[in-house]
Write an enzyme that holds these catalytic residues in place. Sequence first.
Site, mmCIF file in Angstrom:
data_model
loop_
_atom_site.group_PDB
_atom_site.id
_atom_site.type_symbol
_atom_site.label_atom_id
_atom_site.label_comp_id
_atom_site.label_asym_id
_atom_site.label_seq_id
_atom_site.Cartn_x
_atom_site.Cartn_y
_atom_site.Cartn_z
ATOM 1 N N ASP A 115 -0.120 0.752 6.809
ATOM 2 C CA ASP A 115 -1.221 0.823 5.905
ATOM 3 C C ASP A 115 -2.140 1.925 6.027
ATOM 4 O OD1 ASP A 115 -2.972 -0.979 3.983
ATOM 5 O OD2 ASP A 115 -4.435 -0.253 5.304
ATOM 6 N N ILE A 116 -2.594 2.663 5.197
ATOM 7 C CA ILE A 116 -3.628 3.723 5.504
ATOM 8 C C ILE A 116 -4.913 3.287 6.072
ATOM 9 C CG2 ILE A 116 -4.761 5.805 4.863
ATOM 10 C CD1 ILE A 116 -2.590 5.992 2.376
ATOM 11 N N GLU B 148 -2.365 0.999 -1.079
ATOM 12 C CA GLU B 148 -2.220 2.116 0.101
ATOM 13 C C GLU B 148 -1.200 1.620 1.038
ATOM 14 O OE1 GLU B 148 -6.154 -0.074 1.468
ATOM 15 O OE2 GLU B 148 -4.756 0.320 -0.342
#
Length: 334
Positions: A202-203, A245
């Site tokens: 996950d960003i 994301e």
Amino acid sequence: LLVGRSNLPLSEDKPSILIVEDDETIREGVSVILKEAGLDCQAVSSAAEAIQMVQKGTFHMIITDLNLPEMDGTELIEKARELLPDVKAIIMTGSPTVESAVAAVKHSVFDYIVKPFRVEDVLHRVEDAWQKHRQAALIKELLQDLQVTNAELKKANNRLSTLSVTDGLTSLYNHRFLMECLKNEHKKVLRYKHPISILFLDIDGFKHINDTYGHSAGDAVLVELAKVVRGQLRDVDVVGRYGGEEFCVIMPHTPFSGAKTAGERLVEVVARHNFSPSSKALNITVSIGIASTSDVSVNSAGVMLEHADKALYVAKRRGKNQVCCWEELQEGAV
């Protein structure tokens, strides 16, 4: 579609969506969710208004409450399809029942949204409905063209097959394909006893990127990150966009120790990479949660996903830009 209009499949700009909900708060909430995702939507409070809107214009999708004052949502869908036969329908309900599910199937409702809902629930279902609408439209066009050659037909079929398993923005595998692949891989684990691992990536702070640089820049970051992640993994590893994301990697024949090594390499490579969606250089970090079948409590693909998601949450809580393995959490490791 989750982060901007460039994520929409094929060449259409965006779907036209009609929201039908008598509760003003919910109606406005769904409208805001879709408009912030760059979608074209209109909202009305009654079935009568909805029919008037359908008579005036074309909608690709109708999102309607199941219980409306004048008629239920399935009746509205049936009337709307007299004018728009191909419209995709999504039902919203706070009290799903077997009877309502049967009625929905009878009226060819595409999907359900159960209240209260999350933003990603709405966007995932709209994205799936839109992709199916476009695929159906493409098939219809092909069938109408009686002069299509065998070569052209084969090319179109290949394109449809690709669309059905591919994320429209990143060209990685989509959520649906990832889930099918994970289920199949877990079945192999039960039969052949070889380990598999999954990575949830996950960003960190992705909302800040969208807010600061715009959704088109956020899209560019997702596309670039997809290339970086794919380039760091083996050909046998299945890499896909889980949603928003968040990315998921399925690693066959890999214990958690091997997955941890791969995850730590990814964290380091991403942190060093220069993402440049605009004139200014941009660096990002990612957090990764890892789970594997080496954990004896993993008796299904769903449990494995749950463990990876919890490990990702711990990685975020510990400060982000790092890897966390579910197995190490169980062992009491730092």
